[in-house]
Write a protein that holds these residues in place. Structure first.
Motif, PDB file in Angstrom:
ATOM      1  N   VAL A 114       0.836  -1.204   0.000  1.00 34.72           N
ATOM      2  CA  VAL A 114       0.000   0.000   0.000  1.00 34.72           C
ATOM      3  C   VAL A 114       0.872   1.255   0.000  1.00 34.72           C
ATOM      4  O   VAL A 114       0.612   2.197  -0.754  1.00 34.72           O
ATOM      5  N   ALA A 115       1.918   1.265   0.801  1.00 30.99           N
ATOM      6  CA  ALA A 115       2.806   2.431   0.861  1.00 30.99           C
ATOM      7  C   ALA A 115       3.529   2.638  -0.469  1.00 30.99           C
ATOM      8  O   ALA A 115       3.647   3.771  -0.955  1.00 30.99           O
ATOM      9  N   THR A 116       4.003   1.555  -1.079  1.00 26.06           N
ATOM     10  CA  THR A 116       4.695   1.653  -2.365  1.00 26.06           C
ATOM     11  C   THR A 116       3.762   2.171  -3.446  1.00 26.06           C
ATOM     12  O   THR A 116       4.144   3.045  -4.237  1.00 26.06           O
ATOM     13  N   ALA A 117       2.552   1.659  -3.490  1.00 24.87           N
ATOM     14  CA  ALA A 117       1.569   2.127  -4.469  1.00 24.87           C
ATOM     15  C   ALA A 117       1.303   3.612  -4.282  1.00 24.87           C
ATOM     16  O   ALA A 117       1.238   4.378  -5.252  1.00 24.87           O
ATOM     17  N   TRP A 118       1.160   4.048  -3.036  1.00 28.04           N
ATOM     18  CA  TRP A 118       0.893   5.465  -2.740  1.00 28.04           C
ATOM     19  C   TRP A 118       2.066   6.334  -3.200  1.00 28.04           C
ATOM     20  O   TRP A 118       1.863   7.374  -3.836  1.00 28.04           O
ATOM     21  N   ILE A 119       3.290   5.917  -2.906  1.00 28.95           N
ATOM     22  CA  ILE A 119       4.481   6.697  -3.266  1.00 28.95           C
ATOM     23  C   ILE A 119       4.612   6.832  -4.782  1.00 28.95           C
ATOM     24  O   ILE A 119       4.884   7.922  -5.304  1.00 28.95           O
ATOM     25  N   ILE A 120       4.416   5.756  -5.500  1.00 25.92           N
ATOM     26  CA  ILE A 120       4.517   5.804  -6.960  1.00 25.92           C
ATOM     27  C   ILE A 120       3.425   6.685  -7.548  1.00 25.92           C
ATOM     28  O   ILE A 120       3.679   7.512  -8.436  1.00 25.92           O
ATOM     29  N   ALA A 121       2.198   6.548  -7.057  1.00 23.94           N
ATOM     30  CA  ALA A 121       1.088   7.373  -7.545  1.00 23.94           C
ATOM     31  C   ALA A 121       1.338   8.845  -7.241  1.00 23.94           C
ATOM     32  O   ALA A 121       1.121   9.721  -8.092  1.00 23.94           O
ATOM     33  N   GLN A 122       1.802   9.137  -6.043  1.00 22.53           N
ATOM     34  CA  GLN A 122       2.062  10.512  -5.631  1.00 22.53           C
ATOM     35  C   GLN A 122       3.200  11.119  -6.446  1.00 22.53           C
ATOM     36  O   GLN A 122       3.117  12.265  -6.887  1.00 22.53           O
ATOM     37  N   GLY A 123       4.261  10.366  -6.642  1.00 26.42           N
ATOM     38  CA  GLY A 123       5.394  10.871  -7.418  1.00 26.42           C
ATOM     39  C   GLY A 123       5.028  11.182  -8.853  1.00 26.42           C
ATOM     40  O   GLY A 123       5.456  12.205  -9.407  1.00 26.42           O
ATOM     41  N   THR A 124       4.230  10.335  -9.455  1.00 25.28           N
ATOM     42  CA  THR A 124       3.790  10.561 -10.827  1.00 25.28           C
ATOM     43  C   THR A 124       2.957  11.833 -10.924  1.00 25.28           C
ATOM     44  O   THR A 124       3.201  12.690 -11.782  1.00 25.28           O
ATOM     45  N   ALA A 125       1.980  11.978 -10.039  1.00 22.50           N
ATOM     46  CA  ALA A 125       1.123  13.169 -10.053  1.00 22.50           C
ATOM     47  C   ALA A 125       1.916  14.433  -9.732  1.00 22.50           C
ATOM     48  O   ALA A 125       1.675  15.494 -10.320  1.00 22.50           O
ATOM     49  N   THR A 126       2.883  14.342  -8.831  1.00 19.75           N
ATOM     50  CA  THR A 126       3.678  15.505  -8.445  1.00 19.75           C
ATOM     51  C   THR A 126       4.508  16.018  -9.615  1.00 19.75           C
ATOM     52  O   THR A 126       4.583  17.234  -9.845  1.00 19.75           O
ATOM     53  N   ALA A 127       5.129  15.135 -10.348  1.00 17.69           N
ATOM     54  CA  ALA A 127       5.930  15.547 -11.501  1.00 17.69           C
ATOM     55  C   ALA A 127       5.053  16.247 -12.543  1.00 17.69           C
ATOM     56  O   ALA A 127       5.416  17.314 -13.063  1.00 17.69           O
ATOM     57  N   ILE A 128       3.911  15.678 -12.833  1.00 17.87           N
ATOM     58  CA  ILE A 128       2.984  16.293 -13.786  1.00 17.87           C
ATOM     59  C   ILE A 128       2.542  17.660 -13.270  1.00 17.87           C
ATOM     60  O   ILE A 128       2.518  18.645 -14.012  1.00 17.87           O
ATOM     61  N   ASN A 129       2.207  17.731 -11.992  1.00 18.54           N
ATOM     62  CA  ASN A 129       1.728  18.989 -11.422  1.00 18.54           C
ATOM     63  C   ASN A 129       2.759  20.107 -11.511  1.00 18.54           C
ATOM     64  O   ASN A 129       2.420  21.231 -11.868  1.00 18.54           O
TER      65      ASN A 129
END
Length: 143
Positions: A114-129
């Protein structure tokens, strides 16, 4: 704070913008992850918890970045609000979709799934943002 010829505040340099974006992003990640874990502990469906926490974190990020990171941007207006809405709608689906994909891909036996999924999802959205906030939503007026 820097000022332009018209008395408007200019954004800090690119390096300072990245530093501020990272610091604000760290704080907003705490908002997002804290709410996510709280909702999960309360029995909320994982994808709904992710959606709610993402909205809370990114809304906080928008207002803090507008105030402290992209200070030289044109303020308000329908274009900026529309750009923000389009960007965050897109990154909402990217974030939640990436989280769901990682949860489906990672082994159920993996302790940090769950933590790994959250980190990857967050990192992807952060770069786009960052890219879209800097060069589209909060673009600076040309002198």
């Amino acid at each position: 704070m820097f000022r332009r010829s018209g008395g408007e505040a200019a954004s800090p340099g690119f390096g300072a913008q990245i530093a501020r974006f990272v610091l604000i992003g760290g704080f907003c990640a705490l908002v997002d992850s804290g709410l996510y874990w709280l909702l999960l502990q309360g029995g909320t469906w994982v994808h709904l918890a992710k959606a709610i926490s993402f909205i809370a974190g990114t809304t906080t990020a928008y207002f803090l970045n507008r105030r402290f990171t992209f200070t030289g941007a044109r303020k308000g207006g329908a274009g900026q609000i529309g750009g923000f809405a389009a960007l965050y709608t897109t990154t909402f689906f990217v974030n939640v979709g990436t989280n769901a994909l990682m949860l489906a891909t990672l082994s159920a036996d993996y302790t940090w799934r769950v933590a790994t999924a959250w980190i990857i999802a967050q990192g992807t959205a952060t770069a786009i943002n960052f890219v879209m906030l800097k060069w589209v939503v909060f673009r600076e007026a040309r002198d």
